[in-house]
Design an enzyme around this catalytic site. Structure first.
Site, short mmCIF file in Angstrom:
data_model
loop_
_atom_site.label_atom_id
_atom_site.label_comp_id
_atom_site.label_asym_id
_atom_site.label_seq_id
_atom_site.Cartn_x
_atom_site.Cartn_y
_atom_site.Cartn_z
N CYS A 105 1.27 -1.38 0.33
CA CYS A 105 0.23 0.12 -0.40
C CYS A 105 0.25 0.57 -0.03
O CYS A 105 1.49 2.24 0.89
CB CYS A 105 -1.00 -0.09 1.17
SG CYS A 105 -1.78 1.26 1.55
N CYS A 116 -11.93 14.59 4.20
CA CYS A 116 -12.47 13.42 4.64
C CYS A 116 -12.64 13.19 5.84
O CYS A 116 -11.83 13.29 6.67
CB CYS A 116 -12.81 11.86 3.41
SG CYS A 116 -12.16 11.92 2.12
N CYS A 119 -11.21 10.20 8.13
CA CYS A 119 -10.08 9.94 7.79
C CYS A 119 -8.68 10.92 8.62
O CYS A 119 -9.42 11.78 8.58
CB CYS A 119 -9.57 9.52 6.20
SG CYS A 119 -7.92 9.65 6.06
N GLY A 164 -3.24 10.15 1.04
CA GLY A 164 -2.62 11.18 0.09
C GLY A 164 -4.09 10.86 -0.90
O GLY A 164 -4.22 9.56 -0.92
N GLU A 165 -4.21 11.20 -2.37
CA GLU A 165 -5.37 11.49 -3.13
C GLU A 165 -4.43 11.41 -4.88
O GLU A 165 -3.75 12.52 -5.08
CB GLU A 165 -6.09 12.74 -2.92
CG GLU A 165 -6.73 12.98 -4.14
CD GLU A 165 -7.80 11.32 -4.77
OE1 GLU A 165 -8.59 10.93 -4.07
OE2 GLU A 165 -7.29 10.69 -6.20
N SER A 196 -6.78 4.16 -5.56
CA SER A 196 -7.82 4.27 -5.40
C SER A 196 -7.99 5.97 -5.36
O SER A 196 -7.07 6.48 -5.18
CB SER A 196 -7.59 3.55 -4.02
OG SER A 196 -9.09 4.45 -2.83
N SER A 218 -13.35 5.24 -3.33
CA SER A 218 -14.55 5.40 -2.61
C SER A 218 -15.44 5.64 -2.06
O SER A 218 -15.63 7.24 -2.25
CB SER A 218 -13.03 6.75 -1.23
OG SER A 218 -11.63 5.75 -1.47
N LEU A 219 -16.04 5.33 -2.08
CA LEU A 219 -17.86 6.00 -2.76
C LEU A 219 -18.27 6.15 -1.02
O LEU A 219 -18.90 7.33 -0.68
CB LEU A 219 -19.06 5.08 -2.79
CG LEU A 219 -20.06 5.56 -3.35
CD1 LEU A 219 -19.69 6.76 -4.36
CD2 LEU A 219 -21.35 3.97 -4.26
N HIS A 220 -18.82 5.30 -0.21
CA HIS A 220 -18.70 5.87 1.46
C HIS A 220 -20.33 6.02 1.60
O HIS A 220 -20.62 5.63 3.05
CB HIS A 220 -18.12 6.55 2.37
CG HIS A 220 -16.54 5.77 2.11
ND1 HIS A 220 -15.66 4.96 1.93
CD2 HIS A 220 -15.45 6.62 1.39
CE1 HIS A 220 -14.43 4.66 1.39
NE2 HIS A 220 -14.56 5.92 1.45
N ASN A 294 -12.27 2.37 10.93
CA ASN A 294 -11.55 1.96 11.56
C ASN A 294 -11.05 3.15 12.66
O ASN A 294 -11.03 4.10 12.16
CB ASN A 294 -9.45 1.57 11.03
CG ASN A 294 -9.57 0.69 10.08
OD1 ASN A 294 -9.74 -0.51 10.30
ND2 ASN A 294 -9.40 0.69 8.99
N1 SAH Z 1 -7.36 9.21 -0.93
C1 SAH Z 1 -7.76 8.17 -1.35
C2 SAH Z 1 -6.57 7.06 -1.09
C3 SAH Z 1 -6.14 6.60 0.69
S1 SAH Z 1 -7.11 6.55 1.15
C4 SAH Z 1 -8.93 7.55 -1.72
O1 SAH Z 1 -9.42 8.07 -0.81
O2 SAH Z 1 -9.37 6.94 -2.29
C5 SAH Z 1 -7.74 4.45 1.59
C6 SAH Z 1 -8.11 3.81 1.26
O3 SAH Z 1 -8.89 4.62 2.76
C7 SAH Z 1 -9.78 4.90 1.40
O4 SAH Z 1 -10.92 3.55 0.38
C8 SAH Z 1 -10.23 5.60 2.60
O5 SAH Z 1 -11.53 6.14 1.87
C9 SAH Z 1 -10.32 4.29 3.42
N2 SAH Z 1 -10.26 5.06 4.77
C10 SAH Z 1 -10.10 6.38 5.50
N3 SAH Z 1 -10.62 6.87 6.39
C11 SAH Z 1 -11.01 5.00 6.52
C12 SAH Z 1 -11.32 4.65 8.12
N4 SAH Z 1 -10.46 5.62 9.29
N5 SAH Z 1 -11.81 3.73 8.28
C13 SAH Z 1 -11.18 2.69 7.38
N6 SAH Z 1 -10.92 2.86 5.74
C14 SAH Z 1 -10.96 4.78 5.73
FE1 SF4 Z 2 -8.44 9.47 3.45
FE2 SF4 Z 2 -8.57 9.46 0.69
FE3 SF4 Z 2 -10.02 11.57 1.58
FE4 SF4 Z 2 -7.73 11.85 1.01
S1 SF4 Z 2 -9.11 11.57 -0.37
S2 SF4 Z 2 -8.90 12.28 3.01
S3 SF4 Z 2 -6.54 9.76 2.14
S4 SF4 Z 2 -9.96 9.21 2.55
#
Ligand code: SAH
Ligand code: SF4
Length: 368
Positions: A105, A116, A119, A164-165, A196, A218-220, A294
């Site tokens: 990763c 977000c 995160c 990072g994004e 991602s 990353s939809l959520h 998490n």
């Molecule tokens: N920025 C990118 C990739 C890094 S984050 C993105 O957002 O896709 C990697 C993954 O971890 C993403 O799917 C993100 O939504 C998820 N993630 C972020 N915070 C989290 C948390 N607290 N618990 C579980 N997954 C989380």
């Molecule tokens: Fe976290 Fe990915 Fe959102 Fe950035 S884009 S804040 S790494 S979940």
């Protein structure tokens, strides 16, 4: 004078450099093979390169890799690697070996500006992008770590799910992916390099044109109002715009596009949410990874309980949408998804802001 970082050089850059030295351009490809096929960052070992050219390589480039600051082995066999860049910033990658694959990763930025709410990296804000070479260095360091652990395997799968994004650092990420996929270099299959993203729509479209990687979104939440509250990016690129671009994306894997769905207790985990999700996915070939939230210091959000998670999962699978529950690895060392915030062992329980302040003090010390 600071020398250019050798790992930032592309194949065509190496060829031009070789030509400028009066050497054959194909040597440029061989140099990159040493780096990205043999994980070797010591030009003195480049045995098919003349000693005169090796000497020029040594004097003209910076061959050092980011320093391993801390190794945090997790009880589940994964290992978080905390790296220190030349400008004393911290970044991290997580090595996750399993029986039939070795997944790494990687991070694409120091911090992240997407903010977000769930995160931990998002809480840090963005410090800077990582360069192509700093991204590739994570793979080389991971391969060197595997060797040091006595493993004969190299990294087989790469996911851009660290800090990072990735699509906010587009050119460097695309350039790194090209070397990962090139069969002369890291030689990974296009099914096994996954970018991602939180949903930067124009960049998703451009990614599909530029490099054949697998895509994870990353939809959520499939509700615009809720998603905008959780992920500010949704205010700029709402769900209809996201779906439009995904319907056109050149899909690389059998199951189409992967959607990440963090299950947060009482927030996005009801059957009504599942219904909206099914509606959003209609017409797309999709797989949904259900990830229990998490936890991290300073956040009140917690994971959905297993029973509720199973109900949500059943609602999707009954409608032919594969929806495995994915427990992120490395939780005990803050190495799991959403927990990456460049922490050392003694800092794991601290909030990101506390660590950021400590880091700033450290950085100021190094400049005295
Ligand atoms: N920025 C990118 C990739 C890094 S984050 C993105 O957002 O896709 C990697 C993954 O971890 C993403 O799917 C993100 O939504 C998820 N993630 C972020 N915070 C989290 C948390 N607290 N618990 C579980 N997954 C989380
Ligand atoms: Fe976290 Fe990915 Fe959102 Fe950035 S884009 S804040 S790494 S979940």
């Amino acid at each position: 004078m600071t020398h250019p970082f050798a790992l930032d050089m592309t194949e065509s850059g190496w060829k031009e450099w070789c030509t400028a030295q009066g050497a054959k351009p194909f040597l440029g490809t061989q140099i990159l093979e040493w780096i990205a096929r043999k994980d070797c960052n010591e030009p003195e070992k480049f045995s098919n390169v003349s000693s005169a050219l090796r000497a020029k390589l040594i004097e003209s480039f910076d061959w050092s890799l980011p320093v391993i600051d801390t190794l945090l082995p997790s009880g589940d066999g994964s290992e978080k690697i905390l790296l220190k860049t030349k400008d004393n910033l911290f970044t991290e990658c997580v090595l996750m070996p399993s029986e039939n694959r070795v997944t790494l990763c990687v991070s694409s930025q120091v911090g992240c500006r997407m903010a977000c709410t769930f995160c931990q990296t998002g809480k840090m804000g963005l410090t800077r992008h990582l360069s192509r070479g700093e991204i590739l260095a994570q793979v080389i360091i991971a391969n060197q770590r595997l060797k040091a652990r006595g493993e004969s395997r190299r990294v087989t799968n790469i996911v851009f799910m660290g800090m990072g994004e990735p699509l906010d650092n587009f050119e460097e990420v695309v350039s790194a992916c090209e070397v990962m996929l090139d069969e002369r270099f890291f030689g990974l299959s296009k099914h096994k390099v996954t970018v991602s993203t939180s949903g930067l729509v124009p960049a998703i479209e451009e990614l599909g044109r530029r490099v054949p990687v697998s895509l994870a979104i990353s939809l959520h939440s499939a509700d615009d109002e809720q998603r905008s509250g959780m992920m500010p990016v949704n205010k700029t690129y709402p769900l209809t715009a996201l779906k439009d671009v995904l319907l056109k994306y050149p899909v690389q894997t059998r199951h189409g596009i992967t959607f990440e769905y963090v299950m947060i207790n009482g927030v996005n985990d009801s059957i009504a949410h599942a219904k909206k999700l099914v509606k959003f996915l209609h017409g797309m070939k999709a797989k949904v990874n259900l990830i229990p939230m998490n936890p991290h210091p300073g956040s009140t959000m917690v994971a959905t309980d297993p029973e509720r998670m199973r109900e949500f999962q059943k609602y999707l699978t009954d409608r032919s949408i594969p929806a495995p529950v994915r427990y992120s690895r490395g939780q005990d060392v803050s190495g799991a998804c959403g927990q990456l915030a460049s922490k050392r062992k003694d800092e794991l329980q601290l909030a990101p802001r506390t660590v950021a302040l400590a880091r700033r003090r450290e950085w100021l010390e190094t400049r005295r």
